[in-house]
Design a protein around this motif. Structure first.
Motif, mmCIF file in Angstrom:
data_model
loop_
_atom_site.group_PDB
_atom_site.id
_atom_site.type_symbol
_atom_site.label_atom_id
_atom_site.label_comp_id
_atom_site.label_asym_id
_atom_site.label_seq_id
_atom_site.Cartn_x
_atom_site.Cartn_y
_atom_site.Cartn_z
ATOM 1 N N TRP A 62 27.432 22.481 4.679
ATOM 2 C CA TRP A 62 26.317 21.835 5.361
ATOM 3 C C TRP A 62 26.635 20.361 5.594
ATOM 4 C CZ3 TRP A 62 21.704 23.531 1.763
ATOM 5 C CH2 TRP A 62 21.567 24.922 1.804
ATOM 6 N N MET A 65 13.607 33.008 -3.483
ATOM 7 C CA MET A 65 14.218 32.593 -2.224
ATOM 8 C C MET A 65 14.476 33.830 -1.366
ATOM 9 S SD MET A 65 14.605 29.413 -2.043
ATOM 10 C CE MET A 65 13.625 28.494 -3.204
ATOM 11 N N PRO A 66 14.155 33.748 -0.092
ATOM 12 C CA PRO A 66 14.429 34.882 0.793
ATOM 13 C C PRO A 66 15.935 35.118 0.917
ATOM 14 C CG PRO A 66 13.035 33.236 1.867
ATOM 15 C CD PRO A 66 13.498 32.657 0.580
ATOM 16 N N ALA A 67 16.324 36.360 0.965
ATOM 17 C CA ALA A 67 17.738 36.707 1.130
ATOM 18 C C ALA A 67 18.262 36.113 2.431
ATOM 19 C CB ALA A 67 17.907 38.218 1.121
ATOM 20 N N GLY A 68 19.451 35.543 2.371
ATOM 21 C CA GLY A 68 20.107 35.046 3.567
ATOM 22 C C GLY A 68 19.658 33.683 4.058
ATOM 23 N N TRP A 69 18.757 33.023 3.340
ATOM 24 C CA TRP A 69 18.257 31.739 3.854
ATOM 25 C C TRP A 69 19.372 30.706 3.979
ATOM 26 C CZ3 TRP A 69 18.376 26.877 1.743
ATOM 27 C CH2 TRP A 69 18.705 26.786 0.399
ATOM 28 N N THR A 70 20.387 30.793 3.141
ATOM 29 C CA THR A 70 21.466 29.803 3.202
ATOM 30 C C THR A 70 22.391 30.022 4.387
ATOM 31 O OG1 THR A 70 22.807 31.131 1.689
ATOM 32 C CG2 THR A 70 21.459 29.398 0.715
ATOM 33 N N ASP A 71 22.236 31.126 5.092
ATOM 34 C CA ASP A 71 23.042 31.379 6.280
ATOM 35 C C ASP A 71 22.499 30.653 7.506
ATOM 36 O OD1 ASP A 71 24.615 33.081 4.740
ATOM 37 O OD2 ASP A 71 23.412 34.839 5.258
ATOM 38 N N GLU A 72 21.288 30.133 7.391
ATOM 39 C CA GLU A 72 20.667 29.403 8.496
ATOM 40 C C GLU A 72 21.239 27.988 8.547
ATOM 41 O OE1 GLU A 72 18.580 30.780 10.715
ATOM 42 O OE2 GLU A 72 18.886 32.647 9.604
ATOM 43 N N ARG A 120 28.774 24.475 0.661
ATOM 44 C CA ARG A 120 28.306 25.482 1.619
ATOM 45 C C ARG A 120 28.684 25.116 3.054
ATOM 46 N NH1 ARG A 120 24.352 28.974 -0.448
ATOM 47 N NH2 ARG A 120 23.595 28.403 -2.529
ATOM 48 N N CYS A 123 21.610 24.301 8.086
ATOM 49 C CA CYS A 123 20.973 23.395 7.139
ATOM 50 C C CYS A 123 21.732 22.085 7.091
ATOM 51 C CB CYS A 123 20.976 23.999 5.730
ATOM 52 S SG CYS A 123 20.040 25.522 5.544
#
Length: 94
Positions: A62, A32-39, A60, A41
């Motif tokens: 969301w 998983m790319p770093a920081g993807w959960t900051d986008e 999170r 969602c």
């Protein structure tokens, strides 16, 4: 599969489109790319098997919605799933 997709023609169409993948494909870990959960969602829970994922999404912060059904509702109930996705992503008035 027949329990999830009782419509024979629809089931045959879906099965015909499924790629044939080796078992090793399902054993791979996807980085998983770093920081993807900051986008931004949202999460739509379609079946109880993914409840822990929905709980993580809620934790999170969301937007999360539940549609009582099964994993293949994206095929059998596409309009309801699309409406739930839009409502979760853009608010209940989407």
């Amino acid at each position: 599969m027949s329990a999830l997709l009782p419509d024979v023609a629809l089931r045959e169409a879906i099965v015909a489109e499924l790629p044939r993948l080796p078992l090793s494909y399902f054993k791979q870990r996807v980085p998983m790319p770093a920081g993807w959960t900051d986008e931004p969602c949202s999460y739509i829970l379609l079946s109880a098997a993914y409840r822990s994922d929905a709980e993580e999404a809620r934790a999170r912060g969301w937007p999360t919605a539940e549609l009582s059904g099964n994993h293949l509702d994206i095929v059998t109930r596409p309009l309801e799933v699309a409406d739930a996705l839009l409502a979760a992503a853009f608010g209940s008035d989407a």
